[in-house]
Design a protein around this motif. Sequence first.
Motif, PDB file in Angstrom:
ATOM      1  N   LYS A  25      -6.305  -3.826   6.329  1.00 22.00           N
ATOM      2  CA  LYS A  25      -6.175  -5.332   5.871  1.00 22.00           C
ATOM      3  C   LYS A  25      -4.777  -5.874   5.647  1.00 22.00           C
ATOM      4  N   ALA A  30      -7.899  -0.716   2.925  1.00 18.94           N
ATOM      5  CA  ALA A  30      -6.877  -1.472   2.265  1.00 18.94           C
ATOM      6  C   ALA A  30      -5.442  -1.857   3.023  1.00 18.94           C
ATOM      7  N   VAL A  68     -11.200   4.237   1.421  1.00 13.87           N
ATOM      8  CA  VAL A  68     -10.772   2.884   0.641  1.00 13.87           C
ATOM      9  C   VAL A  68      -9.129   2.622   0.784  1.00 13.87           C
ATOM     10  N   PRO A  87       0.846  -1.333  -0.109  1.00  8.23           N
ATOM     11  CA  PRO A  87       0.226   0.034   0.006  1.00  8.23           C
ATOM     12  C   PRO A  87       1.000   1.137  -0.092  1.00  8.23           C
ATOM     13  N   GLU A  90      -7.201 -13.109   2.685  1.00  5.75           N
ATOM     14  CA  GLU A  90      -8.338 -12.254   3.328  1.00  5.75           C
ATOM     15  C   GLU A  90      -8.286 -12.234   4.940  1.00  5.75           C
TER      16      GLU A  90
END
Length: 319
Positions: A196, A193, A189, A166, A217
């Motif tokens: 996670k 991200a 958003v 990221p 996930e």
Amino acid sequence: MKPLYPKILPNATHFIEVSEQHQIYVESSGNPAGIPVIYCHGGPGAGASSDFRRYFNPEIYHIILFDQRGCGRSLPSPSVEGVDMVSMIADMEKIRQFFTVDKWLVTGGSWGTTLSLAYGQSYPQHCLGFILRGVFLATQVEYDWLYRANGVAKFFPEYYQDFLLPLNEQQKRDPLSAYYQLVTSDNEVAAIAACKAWYLYEDRMSSIEHQADSKQEVDDPHIAHCLAMQSAHFFYHNSFMAEGQLLDNIHRINHLPAFILHGRYDMICQLDIAYQLANAWPTAQLQILPVAGHSGFERQTIDAFCQAADKMAEFIGNH
């Protein structure tokens, strides 16, 4: 191997107002007349698992669990507003007063050891002793181990590369600062991200017994959001403590008994940190678990924690 105690339900659950903004979720189980014990969950931000109740004999212990402010079932969640070490310690003291407990056994895992020590050093007169699993003293060495390229990344290069995804090239020079900016930003958003990616990075390295290699996930986006947001918030601010504070102040609790449990192959929290703590604490006993990682629910860790709780109950009962 001693297993977890059987599953039990809480006797009662509560929401305790600790500030104008925050209410914390608290539950009690086991024997209301038993030895009071509080368990501090990890993260910060991971929330309390119902399985934490199962470390303790419910016939002997009055078991108190809580979700630290700003995470889990506490309200609001996730949140970092008004969340710092001083407020966390004050919340624990309010819980003690809520249950009209004079002294309790203070226990925790990972970041929960950080909070347990910080609370104990603030209120040693209210502590019976400690059980600490996977010690984290919130020092710069520990932050660098986790988030810089020359630490745990040497053992898990592919996980570290995923952790950096990221971030742009500039941000990769200081991943912790970059993540703090991302997970607390208004760009929902990007924040999700990043949360996670943070959660998966830690989850993949947390156990040598329950492999999460192929995990792509998160199981629970809310937990991931809480953990990443609060962890980045605390660690970016040096956990709101002076460097080396917990070791420097060990004299405040070094008359109290403690079991320190640490997996030899713990890749999140380094064994030598637990070793330093034990060496500075004459009434503490360090148990190195020979085939265990970081997770609180590997077989050797469960065995060691449950046995420590049993021994501590016997010790407290004899003094």
